[in-house]
Design a protein around this motif. Structure first.
Motif, PDB file in Angstrom:
ATOM      1  N   LEU A   4      89.762  10.637  30.968  1.00  8.53           N
ATOM      2  CA  LEU A   4      90.699   9.756  30.278  1.00  8.53           C
ATOM      3  C   LEU A   4      92.051  10.424  30.136  1.00  8.53           C
ATOM      4  O   LEU A   4      93.103   9.810  30.356  1.00  8.53           O
ATOM      5  N   THR A   5      92.057  11.719  29.762  1.00  8.51           N
ATOM      6  CA  THR A   5      93.317  12.439  29.606  1.00  8.51           C
ATOM      7  C   THR A   5      94.080  12.498  30.911  1.00  8.51           C
ATOM      8  O   THR A   5      95.295  12.273  30.960  1.00  8.51           O
ATOM      9  N   ALA A   6      93.335  12.762  32.002  1.00  8.36           N
ATOM     10  CA  ALA A   6      93.979  12.798  33.315  1.00  8.36           C
ATOM     11  C   ALA A   6      94.547  11.442  33.688  1.00  8.36           C
ATOM     12  O   ALA A   6      95.625  11.344  34.267  1.00  8.36           O
ATOM     13  N   ALA A   7      93.805  10.404  33.363  1.00 12.34           N
ATOM     14  CA  ALA A   7      94.272   9.060  33.682  1.00 12.34           C
ATOM     15  C   ALA A   7      95.577   8.742  32.974  1.00 12.34           C
ATOM     16  O   ALA A   7      96.497   8.158  33.544  1.00 12.34           O
ATOM     17  N   LEU A   8      95.665   9.136  31.685  1.00 10.29           N
ATOM     18  CA  LEU A   8      96.866   8.833  30.911  1.00 10.29           C
ATOM     19  C   LEU A   8      98.046   9.686  31.360  1.00 10.29           C
ATOM     20  O   LEU A   8      99.184   9.214  31.383  1.00 10.29           O
ATOM     21  N   ARG A   9      97.766  10.940  31.720  1.00 11.77           N
ATOM     22  CA  ARG A   9      98.854  11.825  32.122  1.00 11.77           C
ATOM     23  C   ARG A   9      99.393  11.481  33.495  1.00 11.77           C
ATOM     24  O   ARG A   9     100.594  11.539  33.739  1.00 11.77           O
ATOM     25  N   LEU A  16      92.385   3.820  34.572  1.00  9.59           N
ATOM     26  CA  LEU A  16      92.943   2.867  33.610  1.00  9.59           C
ATOM     27  C   LEU A  16      92.372   1.472  33.804  1.00  9.59           C
ATOM     28  O   LEU A  16      92.175   0.732  32.833  1.00  9.59           O
ATOM     29  N   SER A  17      92.085   1.108  35.059  1.00  7.04           N
ATOM     30  CA  SER A  17      91.510  -0.213  35.306  1.00  7.04           C
ATOM     31  C   SER A  17      90.086  -0.305  34.763  1.00  7.04           C
ATOM     32  O   SER A  17      89.672  -1.355  34.261  1.00  7.04           O
ATOM     33  N   PHE A  18      89.331   0.803  34.843  1.00  8.09           N
ATOM     34  CA  PHE A  18      87.996   0.817  34.226  1.00  8.09           C
ATOM     35  C   PHE A  18      88.103   0.566  32.723  1.00  8.09           C
ATOM     36  O   PHE A  18      87.329  -0.207  32.153  1.00  8.09           O
ATOM     37  N   LEU A  19      89.056   1.235  32.087  1.00  5.61           N
ATOM     38  CA  LEU A  19      89.251   1.046  30.653  1.00  5.61           C
ATOM     39  C   LEU A  19      89.653  -0.387  30.342  1.00  5.61           C
ATOM     40  O   LEU A  19      89.153  -0.994  29.384  1.00  5.61           O
ATOM     41  N   ALA A  20      90.562  -0.933  31.157  1.00 13.64           N
ATOM     42  CA  ALA A  20      91.052  -2.287  30.907  1.00 13.64           C
ATOM     43  C   ALA A  20      89.948  -3.328  31.087  1.00 13.64           C
ATOM     44  O   ALA A  20      89.782  -4.228  30.254  1.00 13.64           O
ATOM     45  N   VAL A  21      89.184  -3.213  32.169  1.00  9.88           N
ATOM     46  CA  VAL A  21      88.126  -4.188  32.431  1.00  9.88           C
ATOM     47  C   VAL A  21      87.048  -4.113  31.354  1.00  9.88           C
ATOM     48  O   VAL A  21      86.545  -5.142  30.887  1.00  9.88           O
ATOM     49  N   GLN A 149      85.746   1.571  24.351  1.00  7.11           N
ATOM     50  CA  GLN A 149      86.624   0.430  24.631  1.00  7.11           C
ATOM     51  C   GLN A 149      85.914  -0.884  24.313  1.00  7.11           C
ATOM     52  O   GLN A 149      86.514  -1.824  23.784  1.00  7.11           O
ATOM     53  N   PHE A 150      84.627  -0.921  24.655  1.00  9.06           N
ATOM     54  CA  PHE A 150      83.829  -2.114  24.365  1.00  9.06           C
ATOM     55  C   PHE A 150      83.746  -2.332  22.851  1.00  9.06           C
ATOM     56  O   PHE A 150      83.869  -3.458  22.363  1.00  9.06           O
ATOM     57  N   SER A 151      83.551  -1.249  22.102  1.00  7.30           N
ATOM     58  CA  SER A 151      83.506  -1.356  20.643  1.00  7.30           C
ATOM     59  C   SER A 151      84.859  -1.757  20.079  1.00  7.30           C
ATOM     60  O   SER A 151      84.932  -2.528  19.108  1.00  7.30           O
ATOM     61  N   LEU A 152      85.932  -1.220  20.670  1.00  8.88           N
ATOM     62  CA  LEU A 152      87.268  -1.602  20.228  1.00  8.88           C
ATOM     63  C   LEU A 152      87.488  -3.105  20.404  1.00  8.88           C
ATOM     64  O   LEU A 152      88.104  -3.761  19.555  1.00  8.88           O
ATOM     65  N   ALA A 153      86.957  -3.631  21.506  1.00  2.79           N
ATOM     66  CA  ALA A 153      87.054  -5.082  21.724  1.00  2.79           C
ATOM     67  C   ALA A 153      86.325  -5.844  20.626  1.00  2.79           C
ATOM     68  O   ALA A 153      86.753  -6.933  20.213  1.00  2.79           O
ATOM     69  N   ILE A 183      91.327 -12.827  33.655  1.00  2.00           N
ATOM     70  CA  ILE A 183      92.149 -11.614  33.717  1.00  2.00           C
ATOM     71  C   ILE A 183      91.335 -10.446  34.259  1.00  2.00           C
ATOM     72  O   ILE A 183      91.821  -9.651  35.077  1.00  2.00           O
ATOM     73  N   CYS A 184      90.082 -10.346  33.817  1.00  2.00           N
ATOM     74  CA  CYS A 184      89.200  -9.285  34.323  1.00  2.00           C
ATOM     75  C   CYS A 184      89.023  -9.378  35.829  1.00  2.00           C
ATOM     76  O   CYS A 184      89.047  -8.367  36.532  1.00  2.00           O
ATOM     77  N   ALA A 185      88.816 -10.588  36.318  1.00  2.00           N
ATOM     78  CA  ALA A 185      88.625 -10.783  37.750  1.00  2.00           C
ATOM     79  C   ALA A 185      89.833 -10.267  38.533  1.00  2.00           C
ATOM     80  O   ALA A 185      89.686  -9.631  39.585  1.00  2.00           O
ATOM     81  N   PHE A 186      91.032 -10.499  38.015  1.00  2.00           N
ATOM     82  CA  PHE A 186      92.240 -10.032  38.706  1.00  2.00           C
ATOM     83  C   PHE A 186      92.302  -8.506  38.724  1.00  2.00           C
ATOM     84  O   PHE A 186      92.602  -7.901  39.758  1.00  2.00           O
ATOM     85  N   VAL A 187      92.024  -7.876  37.571  1.00  2.00           N
ATOM     86  CA  VAL A 187      92.078  -6.413  37.503  1.00  2.00           C
ATOM     87  C   VAL A 187      91.034  -5.794  38.430  1.00  2.00           C
ATOM     88  O   VAL A 187      91.304  -4.807  39.117  1.00  2.00           O
ATOM     89  N   VAL A 188      89.825  -6.358  38.439  1.00  2.00           N
ATOM     90  CA  VAL A 188      88.770  -5.858  39.328  1.00  2.00           C
ATOM     91  C   VAL A 188      89.206  -5.958  40.779  1.00  2.00           C
ATOM     92  O   VAL A 188      89.069  -5.009  41.565  1.00  2.00           O
ATOM     93  N   TRP A 189      89.717  -7.114  41.155  1.00  2.00           N
ATOM     94  CA  TRP A 189      90.145  -7.336  42.541  1.00  2.00           C
ATOM     95  C   TRP A 189      91.273  -6.404  42.942  1.00  2.00           C
ATOM     96  O   TRP A 189      91.293  -5.875  44.053  1.00  2.00           O
ATOM     97  N   ARG A 190      92.197  -6.148  42.008  1.00  2.00           N
ATOM     98  CA  ARG A 190      93.398  -5.387  42.344  1.00  2.00           C
ATOM     99  C   ARG A 190      93.191  -3.881  42.319  1.00  2.00           C
ATOM    100  O   ARG A 190      93.728  -3.160  43.173  1.00  2.00           O
ATOM    101  N   TRP A 191      92.389  -3.345  41.375  1.00  2.00           N
ATOM    102  CA  TRP A 191      92.389  -1.899  41.164  1.00  2.00           C
ATOM    103  C   TRP A 191      91.036  -1.197  41.220  1.00  2.00           C
ATOM    104  O   TRP A 191      91.009   0.009  41.478  1.00  2.00           O
ATOM    105  N   LEU A 192      89.946  -1.865  40.960  1.00  2.00           N
ATOM    106  CA  LEU A 192      88.671  -1.142  40.986  1.00  2.00           C
ATOM    107  C   LEU A 192      88.334  -0.686  42.410  1.00  2.00           C
ATOM    108  O   LEU A 192      88.575  -1.420  43.368  1.00  2.00           O
TER     109      LEU A 192
END
Length: 358
Positions: A4-9, A16-21, A149-153, A183-192
């Motif tokens: 996660l730290t590497a992703a943010l830096r 980041l897409s894993f976190l978002a989805v 992230q799931f709990s945050l949701a 929105i999830c479908a778009f993020v999955v298609w674009r970045w996963l």
């Protein structure tokens, strides 16, 4: 927390897409699940026994579909493509619940779509495990961060769900869920990423089967804990409104608060797992992220099946919870459901003690 730290830096779009989805699918689920028993009881107008029946049928069908897809994804499938299709199933599911009030259509077509949509989560975590392993990162920590992230949701989802349902109606609430899945479908298609399948290993397949007593004990412990969790989700809105006579929105606030309290404990558990092992974390009831990694460690090379088995412990818990919560509430009281859940939690601790520490 290195991934996660590497992703943010480094602005790693994949991490980041894993976190978002994970977060957005969590929001979509958190918009639907907390209000489902209220929706069935008041909008569709069915008895408590039929409310419990819906949860049971939904869990049984979900187990069959997700387990089949889990085996298929480990041997043939592209997880990214499967996750994308599951997101679209979630869109159709949300639209069905928004515009239909026929119980038998919901318990048939609705359950089928819900089972497909729910498969997105275990496949997402299986893909995340394979991605972390391919980068030689701590998979258990990454899984804990994703589960957080799931709990945050769930911190924001239930209050929003009850606010939308009470203020604007269930139709608006389910349309919001449909938008989240889209929105999830778009993020999955674009970045996963689309990762190659792991090399088959017959020895791993033999050792990591359901015949392994450690896997069975972990499944029983996880199932009993998720039974308690599902009984809480089914029972809480009706207990708040019908037995305590309080406002409906309070149920959403309580569920959101509980989810918020989960996050720091989940992250700390992911951090300390490397030092103490997974079983001590499970014994103090830290289940969500650790339990998933526990199954994956006991079944190396089979991330799809292992993660699906963990997800199916949730669904099996829902089967038991639907039957127990509906029956106990109808014969005894909504308060009695929590007393039964306490006994099941103690039984889960005994089962978890039989799983080796890894």
């Amino acid at each position: 927390m290195s991934l996660l730290t590497a992703a943010l830096r480094r602005s790693d779009p994949v991490s980041l897409s894993f976190l978002a989805v994970t977060f957005i699918t969590g929001v979509a689920v958190a918009l639907q699940v907390p209000t489902l028993s209220l929706f069935l009881a008041e909008e569709v107008q069915v008895r408590p026994l039929l409310v419990g029946l819906f949860y049971t049928v939904n869990a049984v069908v979900g187990i069959l579909i997700s387990q089949w897809l889990g085996h298929r994804s480990d041997s043939k499938g592209d997880r990214k493509r499967l996750i994308l299709r599951c997101c679209f199933a979630g869109v159709v599911l949300s639209l069905l619940f928004a515009w239909n009030r026929n119980y038998w259509l919901l318990v048939s077509l609705g359950v089928l779509l819900a089972s497909l949509a729910a498969t997105a989560s275990p496949q997402l975590f299986a893909l995340a495990r394979e991605y972390a392993d391919s980068r030689n990162k701590r998979a258990d920590m990454f899984s804990s961060v994703l589960r957080a992230q799931f709990s945050l949701a769930w911190v924001i989802g239930p209050p929003i769900a009850f606010a939308l349902a009470i203020g604007y109606g269930f139709e608006v609430m389910y349309l919001a869920s449909a938008l989240a899945y889209l929105i999830c479908a778009f993020v999955v298609w674009r970045w996963l990423p689309s990762l190659p399948l792991p090399t088959p290993n017959s020895e791993v397949e033999r050792v990591s089967s359901w015949r392994d007593p450690s896997v069975r004990a972990l499944f029983i412990a996880s199932t009993l804990m998720w039974t308690c969790n599902s009984m809480y989700l089914i029972n809480m809105p009706l207990y708040i409104t019908r037995e305590l006579g309080l406002e409906e929105k309070l149920a959403g606030v309580l569920m959101g608060t509980a989810a918020a309290l989960e996050i720091p404990f989940m992250l700390l558990a992911g951090y300390y797992t490397q030092r103490f092992g997974k079983r001590p974390m499970m014994l103090v009831a830290v289940l969500a992220g650790i339990g998933m990694s526990y199954f994956q460690d006991l079944m190396p090379g089979r991330a799809g099946v292992a993660t699906t088995l963990f997800a199916n412990s949730i669904r099996t818990g829902s089967i038991m919870a639907g039957a127990i919560a509906g029956t106990v509430a109808e014969i005894w009281s909504f308060h009695g459901v929590f007393m039964v859940a306490t006994a099941l939690a103690l039984a889960a601790l005994g089962a978890c003690w039989r799983v080796p520490n890894v």
